[in-house]
Design a protein around this motif. Sequence first.
Motif, short mmCIF file in Angstrom:
data_model
loop_
_atom_site.label_atom_id
_atom_site.label_comp_id
_atom_site.label_asym_id
_atom_site.label_seq_id
_atom_site.Cartn_x
_atom_site.Cartn_y
_atom_site.Cartn_z
N ALA A 1 0.03 10.46 4.63
CA ALA A 1 -1.28 10.17 4.04
C ALA A 1 -2.32 9.91 5.11
N SER A 2 -1.89 9.36 6.26
CA SER A 2 -2.85 9.06 7.32
C SER A 2 -3.40 10.34 7.94
N LEU A 3 -2.71 11.47 7.69
CA LEU A 3 -3.15 12.76 8.24
C LEU A 3 -3.91 13.59 7.22
N ARG A 4 -4.02 13.06 5.99
CA ARG A 4 -4.67 13.86 4.95
C ARG A 4 -6.14 13.52 4.85
N LEU A 5 -6.83 14.25 3.98
CA LEU A 5 -8.27 14.03 3.81
C LEU A 5 -8.49 13.18 2.56
N THR B 1 7.18 4.77 3.00
CA THR B 1 6.69 4.55 4.36
C THR B 1 6.37 5.89 5.03
N LEU B 2 7.26 6.89 4.83
CA LEU B 2 7.00 8.21 5.41
C LEU B 2 5.77 8.85 4.77
N ILE B 3 5.62 8.65 3.47
CA ILE B 3 4.46 9.22 2.77
C ILE B 3 3.16 8.64 3.33
N MET B 4 3.24 7.35 3.74
CA MET B 4 2.05 6.73 4.31
C MET B 4 1.70 7.40 5.64
N PHE C 1 -7.83 6.72 5.62
CA PHE C 1 -8.22 5.76 6.64
C PHE C 1 -7.45 4.44 6.48
N GLY C 2 -7.25 4.03 5.23
CA GLY C 2 -6.42 2.84 4.98
C GLY C 2 -5.02 3.04 5.54
N SER C 3 -4.50 4.27 5.40
CA SER C 3 -3.15 4.56 5.93
C SER C 3 -3.13 4.49 7.44
N VAL C 4 -4.23 4.98 8.08
CA VAL C 4 -4.30 4.90 9.54
C VAL C 4 -4.23 3.44 9.98
N VAL D 1 0.82 -1.21 0.00
CA VAL D 1 0.00 0.00 0.00
C VAL D 1 0.86 1.26 0.00
N SER D 2 2.02 1.25 0.70
CA SER D 2 2.81 2.48 0.71
C SER D 2 3.40 2.75 -0.67
N LEU D 3 3.77 1.69 -1.40
CA LEU D 3 4.26 1.91 -2.77
C LEU D 3 3.14 2.39 -3.68
N LEU D 4 1.92 1.89 -3.45
CA LEU D 4 0.78 2.36 -4.25
C LEU D 4 0.60 3.87 -4.08
N ILE D 5 0.60 4.34 -2.82
CA ILE D 5 0.44 5.79 -2.59
C ILE D 5 1.59 6.56 -3.25
N PHE D 6 2.79 6.04 -3.07
CA PHE D 6 3.99 6.69 -3.60
C PHE D 6 3.92 6.85 -5.13
#
Lengths: 257, 297
Positions: free
Chosen positions: B36-40, B30-33, B269-272, A111-116
């Motif tokens: 992302a957990s803090l975004r809308l 990983t940091l982006i995740m 929410f998935g990131s949370v 999932v983190s790579l997907l977001i990235f």
Amino acid sequence: MKRGSWLLWGSALLVYGFLYLPLAIVVVYSFNDSRLNAEWVGFTWHWYDVLFHDEQMLEAAGNSLIIGLVASAVSTLLGTAAGYALYRFKSRVLAILVLSPIAIPEILMGVSLLIFFVMLNLTLGLVSIILSHVAFCIGFVAIVVRSRLAGMDDSLIEAARDLGATPWKAFRLVTLPLIMPGIIAGALMAFTLSIDDFVITFFTAGVDSTTLPLQIYSMIKIAVTPEVNAISTLLMLLTLFLIVGASKLAPGALRAA
Amino acid sequence: MSAAWRASLQRFLITGPPLVYLLLFFGIPTLIMVLASLRLPGEFGGLAPLWETGPSGTELNLSLESYGRFFSDSLYAWLFFKSFLYALVTAVACLLLAYPLALLIARSPGKRRDLLVLLVILPFWSNFLIRVYAWMIILGPESVLTRTLNALLAGLGIAPVELLFTPFAVLVGLVYVHLPFMVLPLFANLEKHDPALLDAAQDLGARSWQRFWRVTFPLSLPGVLAGAALVFIPALGIFAIPDILGGTDSILIGNVIKQQFLDARDWPFGSVLSMVLTALAVAFAAAAAWVASRQRL
């Protein structure tokens, strides 16, 4: 034999049976002349015939092959460097980065790579799959190469240096040939991991590209026919071949990983 | 060029490429995740823009909303707890199956030992989905096992049962897939035991069970712990096994994460949920390492 060892052999055989019986069933039913994986009806090559005429499956196999070759080549280069760095420089940051992708649940990396990739506006497809596969294969190659280096006698390098070899020459003529079996074993492992990966590919593949595991998954979820058994049997044969090869080249390497 | 400078250049050239690659494709995502957990959530799935310029100026779109949602609904805590239980049962079942096997391998002579180890490793390297699919066949409603079992149950006057799409099927799949992770660390530990210890125990009059419980087992605890961590942590986040072998009642946290990213498309929410899973995985790994160091295992 003593009573204790009979007990041990008996229970161990049961566990080996538990490990192998399911795989054997998959193989046997790939030759079964019935749509259902329920009862032995008769022998047939039919499902292999269906498999080799399945356009989607062939395309998926082609993709898997390309991804596996590129990902294993790149991760072998980077993983060998990482293994050497771990052994020689004992870098802690690198150790954490190399080992974490192996240790954490795979879905997190997926999932983190997907977001990235989406944030980078990279269209999901073969490229994103390859980039992801390299990221988790590096660690496996690094571990094998590192353990090979650890088993090497450092005085060989010192001898080469005493005889006037430059560091690069000593590496190329002494270290590299000695660790080569480890590198090849690492490459075979990386190729196997890439060909077999489902979870990370599932998240980074996007809608248009498919690989063998993704194709198998969608068939399992939608309509199972023994064609799945046929492709499974062929994939298992390939894995068997690669892994036995790797274990011959670097005994103990598979255990380390 | 000075020797020291050359050495650090060499170090940089070797460490650099894998380090940069892993930072880029593991560290940063990983940091982006975390971010992302803090975004809308975006209007059409994904993420809403990080910056928004409105009449009152530019605003940063960050909130703890998704965390609030997680903590206000006990459903998610329950899902984590359920995943924890499944992973725990899996680890215990793997331990029970793996121990005799690891013991046998460790006590086998050299050549045979290598073969027996290879036989444990091979299924692990076969495709994960194929191994799960195999159980779909074995536990299916028309399978030999299910029909035999139900014929037996009918003989006893008990209503027929279903095996596939049940929590039982999920557990069988979890144990099957993770078993090698338990066997190998256990074997690596048992292999190092000094056989003289068992001889000494025998000379002192210990029976075979006593020799096992008072010598072999306590010495093998580091292997047990390593194996348990290697089974438990990946099993926590698994989604494909409940997806294929389970029914609606065996949904685990991995399935909900997958759903948030691919179906519901609520990425924050998935990131949370992913962050909580990461925290749990790290906490368990750290706990295992702490126990190991404290006990000087």
